[in-house]
Design a protein around this motif. Structure first.
Motif, PDB file in Angstrom:
ATOM      1  N   ARG A 331       0.815 -21.915  29.463  1.00  0.00           N
ATOM      2  CA  ARG A 331       1.137 -21.411  28.124  1.00  0.00           C
ATOM      3  C   ARG A 331       1.027 -22.496  27.052  1.00  0.00           C
ATOM      4  N   THR A 346       4.145 -19.853  33.021  1.00  0.00           N
ATOM      5  CA  THR A 346       4.922 -18.700  33.474  1.00  0.00           C
ATOM      6  C   THR A 346       4.286 -18.180  34.761  1.00  0.00           C
ATOM      7  N   ASP A 350       5.849 -12.755  37.800  1.00  0.00           N
ATOM      8  CA  ASP A 350       7.087 -12.467  37.073  1.00  0.00           C
ATOM      9  C   ASP A 350       6.845 -11.332  36.080  1.00  0.00           C
ATOM     10  N   ALA A 353       7.123 -12.243  32.400  1.00  0.00           N
ATOM     11  CA  ALA A 353       6.409 -13.449  31.977  1.00  0.00           C
ATOM     12  C   ALA A 353       6.136 -13.458  30.475  1.00  0.00           C
ATOM     13  N   GLN A 356       9.315 -14.108  28.682  1.00  0.00           N
ATOM     14  CA  GLN A 356       9.667 -15.527  28.810  1.00  0.00           C
ATOM     15  C   GLN A 356       8.851 -16.350  27.812  1.00  0.00           C
ATOM     16  N   HIS A 357       7.566 -16.030  27.704  1.00  0.00           N
ATOM     17  CA  HIS A 357       6.696 -16.754  26.775  1.00  0.00           C
ATOM     18  C   HIS A 357       7.152 -16.543  25.334  1.00  0.00           C
ATOM     19  N   ARG A 361      10.553 -19.748  27.241  1.00  0.00           N
ATOM     20  CA  ARG A 361      11.189 -20.095  28.509  1.00  0.00           C
ATOM     21  C   ARG A 361      10.109 -20.344  29.561  1.00  0.00           C
ATOM     22  N   TYR A 362       9.949 -21.603  29.944  1.00  0.00           N
ATOM     23  CA  TYR A 362       8.854 -21.964  30.838  1.00  0.00           C
ATOM     24  C   TYR A 362       9.357 -22.742  32.047  1.00  0.00           C
TER      25      TYR A 362
END
Length: 377
Positions: A331, A346, A350, A353, A356-357, A361-362
């Motif tokens: 990412r 990521t 998931d 994912a 999270q991106h 959040r990585y």
């Protein structure tokens, strides 16, 4: 915020670091053993064998000018029993000194209520063609007190969380962490005793130094997301705020009765809007985006590249063993403060994912921990 205000803000964190730990009640076991650093006890109680000292010393390197004036601000807490309780609360004290370098060495006595002390300062020119000088400042608790051997009693005659803010009107201090090459020999001979000097406002040279009993990096600052003091560890604001929210009404009443600062924490948490709590969820400042790609095994890896994870199982996260062989998408390509490159990824499996991106959040891996599968478009 100017550099002196920044020094005060960080100094406040030093003053109250661990002053009152969650759950912020006097009855909590962790709040019965307090005042662990920056403690300068009266000479009658000081003993190297038990790790209690009456003095502290800081040395640093500066490049002064002909008429440079050194200003020293001594800050500390004094302990007193809060009326009607058995709780020892801290009272802030400050003592200011103005010392022309041309008049050093100097010895300056001070008295704050029943506490007495002496601040000494001297400056010595450095050998060699580059100029510069070594500054030494010491603080001594000279309070007369017939020790009864009880630490809790000695603390009421001690300087607590003692630290110094040093500033010069002309010239500047040099970094003790990353000094210029010519100053390194002088920096290596400087001796620190229970105080550590860091620059405020810059990481190479500055007119202001914070001499802290807690070791810090140059140019420390309070996180802008932090809504106020929590007095606990490294100010893990989100988790401490959430924990405070779980206190019962009775526990909150006890916390408010313990200390005005505890009451302020509980009141602030009770009134905290959701958007402010969301802001505490995290911010990454130790890494930054760098070049858009990095070459791994001859293959360009960038945002969007798919990779297979080969984590170093001797690393710091033991749970990485469960990620061996899994595929991921790069990412961001990042670099830390030491210039070391990392890949923020990521996991492809998931289902969250993309979420999270979106929230940044990585999982982070070095280039030698990934195997390129395909190049980004």
């Amino acid at each position: 915020m100017n550099v002196l205000d920044q020094a005060r803000a960080v100094g406040d964190a030093v003053l109250y670091e661990g002053y009152l730990l969650y759950p912020y009640r006097a009855s909590a076991r962790k709040n019965r053993v307090r005042w662990q650093w920056g403690v300068l006890v009266p000479p009658s109680y000081a003993s190297a064998e038990i790790g209690e000292h009456a003095s502290a010393r800081v040395e640093c390197v500066l490049e002064p000018l002909e008429r440079t004036i050194l200003r020293v601000k001594l800050r500390f807490l004094g302990a007193r029993t809060r009326p009607g309780t058995e709780w020892d609360e801290g009272v802030e004290h400050e003592v200011d000194f103005e010392l022309p370098l041309s008049e050093l060495p100097a010895e300056e006595p001070f008295r704050v209520h029943e506490l007495a002390g002496v601040l000494t300062a001297r400056v010595d020119p450095l050998d060699g063609p580059f100029g510069g000088a070594r500054l030494r400042v010491e603080v001594h608790n000279t309070t007369s007190w017939p020790s009864d051997g009880v630490r809790e009693h000695a603390l009421r005659h001690a300087l607590l969380a003692a630290h110094l803010v040093l500033s010069v009107d002309t010239g500047h201090f040099l970094s003790m962490l990353d000094p210029p090459e010519w100053a390194k020999p002088a920096v290596e001979t400087c001796k620190q005793e229970r105080l550590w000097p860091v620059l405020i406002g810059d990481t190479s040279r500055s007119t202001v130094v914070l001499a802290s009993p807690i070791i810090l990096y140059d140019d420390p600052a309070i996180a802008p997301e932090s809504p106020g003091d929590l007095f606990d560890g490294t100010e893990i604001d989100e988790i401490l705020t959430l924990r405070t929210m779980t206190l019962t009404d009775e526990e909150k009443r006890e916390a408010r009765a313990t200390d005005p600062r505890a009451a302020a924490i509980v009141d602030r948490v009770d009134a905290m809007p959701p958007e402010l709590l969301e802001r505490l969820h995290g911010a990454v400042r130790s890494v930054r985006p760098v070049e858009p790609s990095v070459v791994v095994a001859g293959v360009r890896v960038a945002e969007g590249s798919r990779v297979r994870l080969r984590p170093n199982l001797r690393g710091t996260d033991a749970q990485d063993m469960f990620l061996v062989g899994k595929t991921a998408t790069v990412r961001v390509v990042l670099s830390d403060v030491d210039g070391v490159t990392y890949l923020a990824v990521t996991l492809d499996e998931d289902p969250a994912a993309d979420l999270q991106h979106e929230h940044g959040r990585y999982r982070y891996f070095s280039p030698d921990e990934i195997e390129p599968l395909e190049v980004a478009e």
